[in-house]
Design a protein around this motif. Structure first.
Motif, PDB file in Angstrom:
ATOM      1  N   TYR A   1       0.836  -1.201   0.000  1.00 29.95           N
ATOM      2  CA  TYR A   1       0.000   0.000   0.000  1.00 29.95           C
ATOM      3  C   TYR A   1       0.871   1.250   0.000  1.00 29.95           C
ATOM      4  CZ  TYR A   1      -2.833   3.832   1.689  1.00 29.95           C
ATOM      5  OH  TYR A   1      -3.419   5.059   1.835  1.00 29.95           O
ATOM      6  N   ALA A   2       1.886   1.273   0.852  1.00 25.28           N
ATOM      7  CA  ALA A   2       2.766   2.439   0.940  1.00 25.28           C
ATOM      8  C   ALA A   2       3.444   2.704  -0.400  1.00 25.28           C
ATOM      9  CB  ALA A   2       3.798   2.238   2.044  1.00 25.28           C
ATOM     10  N   ALA A   3       3.913   1.661  -1.051  1.00 27.57           N
ATOM     11  CA  ALA A   3       4.561   1.816  -2.355  1.00 27.57           C
ATOM     12  C   ALA A   3       3.560   2.306  -3.402  1.00 27.57           C
ATOM     13  CB  ALA A   3       5.189   0.498  -2.792  1.00 27.57           C
ATOM     14  N   ALA A   4       2.348   1.760  -3.380  1.00 28.12           N
ATOM     15  CA  ALA A   4       1.319   2.185  -4.340  1.00 28.12           C
ATOM     16  C   ALA A   4       0.944   3.647  -4.116  1.00 28.12           C
ATOM     17  CB  ALA A   4       0.090   1.290  -4.226  1.00 28.12           C
ATOM     18  N   LEU A   5       0.874   4.067  -2.860  1.00 29.87           N
ATOM     19  CA  LEU A   5       0.561   5.466  -2.564  1.00 29.87           C
ATOM     20  C   LEU A   5       1.666   6.376  -3.084  1.00 29.87           C
ATOM     21  CD1 LEU A   5      -1.351   7.488  -1.220  1.00 29.87           C
ATOM     22  CD2 LEU A   5      -0.048   7.153   0.897  1.00 29.87           C
ATOM     23  N   ARG A   6       2.904   6.001  -2.857  1.00 26.45           N
ATOM     24  CA  ARG A   6       4.028   6.809  -3.357  1.00 26.45           C
ATOM     25  C   ARG A   6       4.021   6.860  -4.888  1.00 26.45           C
ATOM     26  NH1 ARG A   6       6.426   4.051   1.133  1.00 26.45           N
ATOM     27  NH2 ARG A   6       6.807   5.558   2.794  1.00 26.45           N
ATOM     28  N   ASP A   7       3.723   5.735  -5.529  1.00 29.89           N
ATOM     29  CA  ASP A   7       3.630   5.711  -6.996  1.00 29.89           C
ATOM     30  C   ASP A   7       2.515   6.633  -7.487  1.00 29.89           C
ATOM     31  OD1 ASP A   7       5.708   3.890  -7.101  1.00 29.89           O
ATOM     32  OD2 ASP A   7       4.402   2.149  -7.465  1.00 29.89           O
TER      33      ASP A   7
END
Length: 56
Positions: free
Chosen positions: A20-26
């Motif tokens: 989730y954190a990576a998807a939010l940053r993306d």
């Protein structure tokens, strides 16, 4: 929206959900604006009280 008082900023919990954190940053890198607000909740309404910084 953030209901607890004393919260000064919000961030994705990378240690709990790294995907989730990576998807939010993306999403932010692609131009999505992420907003967070403190709120006051009553039986009649939910009122935004102040904007909170989002730490990525």
């Amino acid at each position: 929206c953030v209901n607890p008082t004393g919260i000064e900023a919000v961030r994705p919990a990378s240690e709990i959900d790294p995907l989730y954190a990576a998807a939010l940053r993306d999403a932010v890198a692609a131009g999505v604006e992420v907003l967070a607000y403190g709120v006051e909740i009553s039986q009649e309404e939910i009122r935004l009280t102040h904007r909170l910084p989002v730490i990525l």
